[in-house]
Enzyme design. Structure first.
Site: not given
Ligand SMILES: *[C@@H]1O[C@H](CO)[C@@H](O)[C@H](O)[C@H]1NC(C)=O
Ligand SMILES: *[C@@H]1O[C@H](CO)[C@@H](O)[C@H](O)[C@H]1NC(C)=O
Ligand SMILES: *[C@@H]1O[C@H](CO)[C@@H](O)[C@H](O)[C@H]1NC(C)=O
Ligand SMILES: *[C@@H]1O[C@H](CO)[C@@H](O)[C@H](O)[C@H]1NC(C)=O
Ligand SMILES: *[C@@H]1O[C@H](CO)[C@@H](O)[C@H](O)[C@H]1NC(C)=O
Ligand SMILES: *[C@@H]1O[C@H](CO)[C@@H](O)[C@H](O)[C@H]1NC(C)=O
Ligand SMILES: *[C@@H]1O[C@H](CO)[C@@H](O)[C@H](O)[C@H]1NC(C)=O
Ligand SMILES: *[C@@H]1O[C@H](CO)[C@@H](O)[C@H](O)[C@H]1NC(C)=O
Length: 776
Positions: A150, A223, A567
């Site tokens: 990620d 994220h 996600s």
């Protein structure tokens, strides 16, 4: 001055490279050699890789300096800067399996750009369902190691506290890599490893602009922090939010798992962070090679390709295959390219492909119109309007004269006239541009409030954003109502009420409109996605170096944020896999996937079949086998097992002969539909098809299973035998499924899929498999 001079060539290089790529300019290629043969030291392997390069380069120095990565652990191969000519020479060498050119911006993280920072209950309902049983049984995932590919991690988040956690698992071989604002002190007994992979990115864009990102495992996007805390964040009580939202407890799915962070995704130069990021295939392959050697048990990868790629060219699929050989469970996002069909990513049968659906929590901020009508809206913006009515306009009525008609309602940057927008609530429609970016445009033009209306394609799905002004989001139907109201009066007025949290909203779950759909364009004989999990408005930890909207103009700092996307759903399955792995350490990754798939649910919280965002019944190309149910998955009764060799045979059958160079395809490989998968897809059925499956008893020693079938409309389905007797645990039973088109008169449309199910049940377990079939 000095700085400008130094940076100028870099800028040029980054700009020109893509244009020059087709000429004789060097580019990154991955030279894939398959498996390592025999035990070699890392030095010997690297020397071997140099020797390949030396065979096409002029000098030893040239060969050495062109090498970007040497994949040494599980994967054998390397990434290097090559000219197209050199690449083609290498591809002619016998041991070379394939030579792949790196693509830019092909892979990216999968959120739909929506954020907030409310501190509420755990993001998803399923943990409330007998969650304590499952969590206790699995000891909260204790000592299972989950790796994430990620954008890195914000290690100071309370979600990553290691308070009370035991020593590092003895199986762990990874490292904590230092870099910008990150050193070994940032790892702990929760974040046990952290590395970053940037060589491919820098080969393409030049040295990282350190204003954009940290050259280290530290997360400047948010994220990676979000997905990591969704998998394994600790329980953090009294998480309070900006804007006065309710406070509560935040927790990951498996609060005692260990996390290993592999940062592979980076900010794109000269592009707003809110517009996305990029992850280079050679960087991801290096990360997966390390993760396998480091000893992770589960990999959670919320990254997809822009366009689906064949398995042998897709570095996530290749890396995951090597991971599966070591029995690592790999969960990946299906993608956010819905609602169009055949948009799905990560379709490899050795991966768990995860779609996204809603949770039963909403943030309601209704609109009151001047005529008294109340319109439902949702948001998590912390800003409120003074309690009175304000003039209301549709964006298209107040755009600058040069804005094309077809996008005039969309509030794209610079499109609104400040004179006309000042002091008004502006209705903007979805389409091009980010949702938060449209709010920014309304604010720039002096608007006082913002209503985000869905376009037809978005249906009823509302992603809640932390807009930078008072705002709310409404569905398509309501957008039309407001447009009608605006048309009906000379002085349209409105008020947006402040947002309130509402739990137990109904119906839930429903499928997110954005979730990518099957059928898989790469291998339609495998039904994908596999499963759905919460991916709409999910609360988790955030990077304090990013704002909740990621807009440059937004300077708010938050510890928790709400995001939407596959996600967000993928790490739910990563967490569930970790819990199952803790309970059943000897199960194969196929067994864990099978348990999740065959136990998934089809019914929402009002007792009706799960629908899509517009209320129509959803189908297995949206949710696979249904909504995940990890408590049931812990005791699935039967599993559809598959070995690494089974996947290689499957690859042989679809013409991919060499992903593992030590394996020779049989002359007549089994049909690809016979891969022992817990779901069934038969594209272009011509008359009749018979497939073989086997199930392994993992329930009670003596058990009898009966089959129930719900055939797809227009087809008959026969399972034989229809009763399975098991005498012991671990026993395997084979059966066949015969599918037949009943007749051409039943109105089956060519190439159109219909869906059904078959289920093995023993009175306790329902082992259900979806069926998708189309006719030639
Ligand atoms: C890591 O960095 C912090 C802050 O700069 C520093 O206080 C600490 O001593 C460093 N730790 C190590 C192991 O270098
Ligand atoms: C680095 O990024 C910042 C922020 O976008 C920008 O202002 C700056 O010009 C960039 N530097 C270079 C060398 O591109
Ligand atoms: C929760 O947090 C708030 C603000 O951070 C603080 O004022 C309050 O005392 C905390 N409550 C509890 C029960 O810890
Ligand atoms: C709008 O129309 C222009 C041509 O007038 C076209 O180039 C553009 O792609 C259209 N945009 C959208 C979003 O449909
Ligand atoms: C709208 O978005 C599409 C796809 O991202 C792009 O091709 C098109 O040019 C955009 N249109 C406008 C008017 O910005
Ligand atoms: C509003 O009025 C305009 C101009 O008369 C028309 O083009 C548009 O279709 C109307 N919109 C709705 C939703 O009725
Ligand atoms: C599945 O097959 C693997 C070998 O491929 C084996 O190790 C495992 O025990 C089998 N059963 C389960 C439940 O995983
Ligand atoms: C279907 O099968 C029949 C007989 O096996 C064959 O003649 C026919 O060409 C097939 N049709 C298609 C569309 O493949």
């Amino acid at each position: 001055m000095d700085l400008t001079m130094k940076n100028f060539p870099v800028f040029l290089l980054a700009l020109l490279l893509p244009l020059l790529a087709s000429c004789d300019e060097k580019q990154v290629y991955i030279v894939y050699l398959g498996e390592h043969s025999g035990e070699k030291t890392y030095n010997e392997i690297e020397e071997n890789h140099h020797s390949y390069l030396f065979s096409v380069k002029e000098t030893v120095e040239d060969a050495k300096s062109s090498l970007i990565y040497s994949y040494k652990s599980s994967i054998n191969g390397f990434a290097a800067l090559l000219t197209p000519d050199e690449a083609s020479k290498l591809s002619e060498i016998e041991e070379v399996v394939s030579v792949l050119r790196s693509h830019t911006t092909t892979y990216s993280l999968q959120t739909t750009r929506s954020w907030e920072f409310a501190g509420l209950q755990e993001g998803s309902k399923w943990f409330q369902l007998k969650k304590e049983d499952l969590l206790l049984k699995s000891r909260y995932g204790k000592n299972v190691i989950v790796g994430l590919l990620d954008s890195g991690v914000w290690p100071e988040s309370k979600s990553f506290s290691d308070e009370g956690m035991g020593p590092y698992p003895s199986s762990w071989k990874g490292i904590c890599q230092s870099g910008d604002a990150f050193n070994s002190s940032n790892c702990n007994k929760k974040i046990i490893g952290a590395r970053y992979y940037i060589k491919g990115y820098e080969a393409y864009y030049g040295p990282l602009n350190r204003t954009l990102d940290y050259r280290s495992p530290r997360d400047k996007d948010g994220h990676g922090t979000h997905t990591a805390s969704t998998v394994g964040g600790r329980r953090v009580h009294n998480v309070s939010a900006l804007g006065g939202f309710a406070h509560g407890t935040a927790s990951g799915g498996a609060p005692l798992v260990r996390l290993a962070i592999y940062k592979v995704c980076w900010a794109i130069p000269r592009q707003g962070k809110e517009n996305g990021n990029t992850c280079f295939m050679e960087d991801m392959l290096a990360a997966m090679d390390d993760a396998i050697a480091d000893g992770v048990d589960v990999l959670s990868i919320s990254i997809v390709t822009k366009d689906p790629m064949p398995f042998n060219e897709d570095s996530i699929a290749v890396g995951a295959l090597h991971a599966i050989k070591k029995n690592i469970v790999v969960a990946c996002s299906a993608g956010n390219s819905g609602p169009a069909p055949a948009t799905l990513s990560n379709p490899a049968p050795w991966i768990i492909t995860v779609g996204a659906s809603s949770v039963d929590r909403k943030f309601l901020a209704p609109i009151v119109l001047g005529n008294g009508m109340k319109i439902a809206g949702q948001t998590v913006t912390p800003y409120k309007l003074g309690k009175k009515m304000y003039p209301l306009v549709y964006a298209a009525q107040i755009v600058n004269p040069d804005v094309p008609k077809n996008i005039s309602g969309q509030c794209l940057p610079g499109s609104l006239s400040p004179k006309a927008a000042k002091g008004k609530i502006v209705l903007c429609l979805r389409g091009n541009g980010t949702r938060v970016g449209k709010g920014l445009e309304v604010k720039r033009a002096g608007g006082i409030g913002y209503i985000l209306g869905n376009s037809r394609a978005n249906g009823a799905e509302l992603a809640d954003d932390a807009h930078i002004l008072p705002a709310t989001a409404i569905n398509y139907e309501n957008a039309l109502k407001i447009l009608n109201y605006i048309n009906s009066t000379k002085t349209p007025m409105a008020y947006i009420a402040p947002a309130k949290t509402v739990l137990d909203s109904k119906p839930a779950p429903f499928m997110a409109a954005f979730t990518s759909r099957g059928p898989s364009t790469i291998s339609p004989v495998i039904l994908k996605p596999d499963i759905t999990a919460p991916g709409l408005n999910i609360l988790a930890a955030w990077s304090e170096a990013s704002s909740p909207t990621k807009l440059d103009q937004d300077h708010r700092v938050v510890k928790y944020n709400i995001l939407s996307g596959t996600s967000m759903s993928c790490p739910h399955i990563g967490a569930a896999s970790a819990l199952l792995k803790a309970i059943h350490p000897s199960w194969s990754s196929a067994a864990i996937r099978s348990a999740l798939i065959t136990s998934a649910g089809l019914i929402n919280n009002v007792g009706k079949p799960i629908t899509d965002a517009s209320g129509e019944p959803a189908d297995p190309f949206q949710f696979g086998s249904g909504h995940f149910s990890p408590t049931k998955a812990a005791d699935p009764g039967l599993v559809y097992n598959a070995s690494y060799t089974d996947y290689l045979l499957f690859l042989c059958s679809i013409g991919v002969k060499n992903l593992d160079s030590s394996f020779k395809c049989p002359i007549k490989p089994p049909s690809p539909t016979n891969l022992n998968y817990p779901s069934l897809a038969i594209p272009k059925l011509n008359g009749t098809a018979t497939v073989v499956r086997s199930v392994t008893n993992v329930g009670s020693s003596k058990s009898v299973y009966f089959v129930k079938v719900k055939p797809p409309p227009g087809f008959s389905v026969k399972v034989s035998p229809s009763i399975l007797f098991f005498k012991q645990v671990g026993q395997k039973k084979r059966f066949t499924i015969t599918i037949k088109a009943i007749s051409v008169n039943t109105g089956i449309q060519k190439d159109k899929y219909t869906f059904g199910w078959y289920t093995w049940f023993d009175g306790i377990h329902n082992v259900r498999s979806p069926i998708a079939v189309s006719v030639a």
